[in-house]
Design an enzyme around this catalytic site. Structure first.
Site, PDB file in Angstrom:
ATOM      1  N   CYS A 137      -6.361 -11.015   7.667  1.00  0.00           N
ATOM      2  CA  CYS A 137      -6.006  -9.633   8.015  1.00  0.00           C
ATOM      3  C   CYS A 137      -6.601  -9.273   9.369  1.00  0.00           C
ATOM      4  O   CYS A 137      -6.076  -8.406  10.071  1.00  0.00           O
ATOM      5  CB  CYS A 137      -6.470  -8.677   6.930  1.00  0.00           C
ATOM      6  SG  CYS A 137      -8.186  -8.914   6.481  1.00  0.00           S
ATOM      7  N   GLY A 177       0.802  -1.220   0.000  1.00  0.00           N
ATOM      8  CA  GLY A 177       0.000   0.000   0.000  1.00  0.00           C
ATOM      9  C   GLY A 177       0.833   1.266   0.000  1.00  0.00           C
ATOM     10  O   GLY A 177       0.454   2.284  -0.569  1.00  0.00           O
ATOM     11  N   GLU A 212      -6.757  -1.827   1.499  1.00  0.00           N
ATOM     12  CA  GLU A 212      -7.118  -2.788   2.556  1.00  0.00           C
ATOM     13  C   GLU A 212      -5.844  -3.513   2.938  1.00  0.00           C
ATOM     14  O   GLU A 212      -5.484  -4.521   2.340  1.00  0.00           O
ATOM     15  CB  GLU A 212      -8.171  -3.782   2.031  1.00  0.00           C
ATOM     16  CG  GLU A 212      -9.445  -3.129   1.514  1.00  0.00           C
ATOM     17  CD  GLU A 212     -10.390  -2.674   2.630  1.00  0.00           C
ATOM     18  OE1 GLU A 212     -10.156  -3.023   3.808  1.00  0.00           O
ATOM     19  OE2 GLU A 212     -11.362  -1.964   2.300  1.00  0.00           O
TER      20      GLU A 212
END
Ligand code: NAD
Length: 516
Positions: free
Chosen positions: A304, A253, A270
């Protein structure tokens, strides 16, 4: 108690092949290519998938843009019909696809099936939503005027997904993007190409049925780009992709976010979590034990939302932690396709190495490490099974503040509620969180503005797993994106504010005079 042993090597490639054929994938798609598919259950190779080249990826995205220009003209409820058919295909093929998820990602059988159920659920949600893409009408300050907002299709939606939810993450994004009038381009994890091939085949079947019913849809409505991060980067940099939803590590990310920002594209990020639970003095310890055990050890710690930090009040520590240790001792590790197994393999050698590194850092910080060792190493050199690790540590330091994508639970004793709230929030990640308590004040405080700073905060259930009806995502280094339920759909559309004058004069806003 009893541990199952792993299965014989080379037993899964044949089964994967049969499943793929039954799901409508041509054998040529997974033989002879450069992208190697493996099953973490035995480490064996299950396919060789063709990768796409850079120029072909660019061209495919251009085609997806052309498809968007057509699809945006199809009324939203008709777009919903395509997603309804996709849901039907998934229902009819739940067993096969769920089994393939287990083979490719190493999930226990019920979790493989659960992943497909989640895909079905989001299709149902999106079908209903296709008749509910509401905009507001807004009071205007001018007479004989009307003001409203309209939601329009946005463009090509790029989807980048991680190995651990190899197909559900696609569906969360795809089902919404499609009913919103967007075309989709998916770069699945290079570790899970077979389930992506299967999903692509089921979508193609739904599309064919949609067209047979008289529905109008362009061929390039959905595209899958097989390849590694360099193919993901082409999607991220392509000027015709106004939105990329990227699921994976925070490291990914950190690269993808700024690249999208540079060209003013939208990002749904995410990323990693470092999820915690608080076990308060009044907690129902039986319920807490089940909640903690599943959240920390389930999916071999590779969600996650996996529980990674546990704060236990000093008044219940000596009762609860020994019970938890017994659960760690007795959990059944092994072949995830066998009944009774609760903990399957890690995805690969790198995951095992990062787990061992975190455990040695914890030891160096003075922690007491329980479990964490490799099991079933004999006969399956390329399969990495571990006993989940429970690590008693006195401070939130070193490896505790990072996400290690493996089953490690750091347990910390606490005394004061406000202090533990601060500790809870004192990590860079902000995905999911829980409190186990029967004290109303503590429960409400945890959910309040001064409580958990995560995108998901729960009471008396663990942090792991979520229903599709809620918006899913987290704060801080988790990336800030929201997908799936609630009003997450708005990120997949563009909003226009419209003002209409149905009078014969032209009053200007804020009383401005401009008479020519
Ligand atoms: P990863 O970051 O290694 O890869 C994820 C995807 O990103 C892959 O498809 C990969 O090819 C792609 N990618 C990597 N670098 C890229 C780049 N520079 N440009 C474009 N694409 C790139 O993650 P992983 O190991 O597959 O998955 C585990 C991680 O994912 C964990 O950190 C986990 O917490 C996270 N995760 C988060 C969520 C969530 O919803 N927050 C869900 C699942 C997994």
């Amino acid at each position: 108690t009893t541990q199952t042993s792993t299965r014989a090597i080379n037993s899964l490639a044949g089964e994967a092949d049969a499943l793929l054929i039954s799901l409508g994938v041509k054998r040529s798609r997974y033989t002879g290519g450069k992208l190697i598919a493996r099953s973490p259950i035995t480490g064996e190779i299950t396919g060789h998938v063709n990768e796409i080249g850079a120029a072909d990826a660019q061209a495919a995205i251009d085609k997806a843009h052309a498809a968007f220009l057509e699809w945006r003209l199809v009324p939203a409820p008709k777009r919903g019909e395509l997603v309804r058919l996709l849901g039907e295909e998934l229902r009819a093929n739940k067993q096969a696809l769920g089994r393939l998820v287990s083979i490719e990602a190493g999930k226990i059988a019920s979790e493989g099936l659960g992943e497909v159920q989640e895909m079905i659920d989001i299709c149902d949600f999106a079908v209903g939503l296709s008749r509910q893409l509401y905009g507001l009408t807004i009071a205007t300050e001018r007479s004989d005027h009307r003001m409203m907002e309209s939601w329009h299709p946005l463009g090509v939606t790029g989807i980048i997904s991680a190995f651990n939810f190899p197909v559900a993450v696609w569906s969360w994004n795809a089902a919404l993007a499609l009913i919103c009038g967007n075309s989709i381009v998916w770069k699945p994890s290079e570790k899970t190409p077979l389930t992506a091939l299967a999903t692509e085949a089921l979508f193609d079947r739904a599309l064919a049925r949609f067209k047979a019913e008289g529905g109008k849809a362009p061929d390039a409505l959905s595209t899958v780009l097989f390849g590694g991060r360099e193919i993901g980067e082409i999607l991220v940099d392509h000027a015709k992709v106004p939105l990329v939803s990227a699921t994976g590590s925070t490291a990914m990310g950190r690269i993808v976010g700024p690249r999208l920002a540079k060209r003013f594209a939208r990002a749904i990020l995410e990323l990693g979590g470092n999820n915690a639970a608080i076990v308060a003095p009044t907690a129902d310890l039986d319920l807490t034990l089940r909640g903690v055990a599943f959240a920390a050890m389930g999916t071999a710690g590779q969600r996650c939302t996996t529980l990674r930090r546990l704060f236990v009040h000093e008044s219940v520590y000596d009762t609860f932690v020994p019970r938890l240790k017994r659960a760690y001792e007795s959990v059944t590790i092994g072949d995830p396709l066998k009944d009774g197994t609760l903990v399957g393999p890690l995805i690969d050698a790198a995951a095992f190495a990062s787990m061992q590194k975190a455990l040695s850092e914890a030891r160096a910080a003075g922690a007491k490490v329980f479990g964490g060792e490799r099991v079933f190493a004999d006969g399956a050199d390329e399969a990495y099974y571990v006993r989940p690790a429970l690590v008693e540590i006195s401070e939130q330091t070193g490896p505790v503040v990072h996400e290690t994508f493996a089953p490690i639970l750091y347990v910390i004793k606490y005394r004061d509620f406000n202090a533990v709230l601060d500790l809870h929030n004192a990590v860079p990640q902000g995905l999911s969180s829980s409190i186990f308590t029967n004290d109303l004040r503590e429960a409400e405080a945890f959910l309040s503005a001064r409580g958990s700073d995560c995108g998901i905060a729960n009471v008396n259930i663990g942090p792991s797993g979520a229903e599709i009806g809620g918006a899913f995502g987290g704060e801080k280094e988790t990336g800030g994106g929201r997908e799936s339920g609630s009003d997450a759909w708005k990120a997949y559309m563009r909003r226009a504010t419209n003002t209409i004058n149905f009078g014969r004069t032209l009053p200007l806003a804020q009383g401005v005079k401009f008479d020519v």
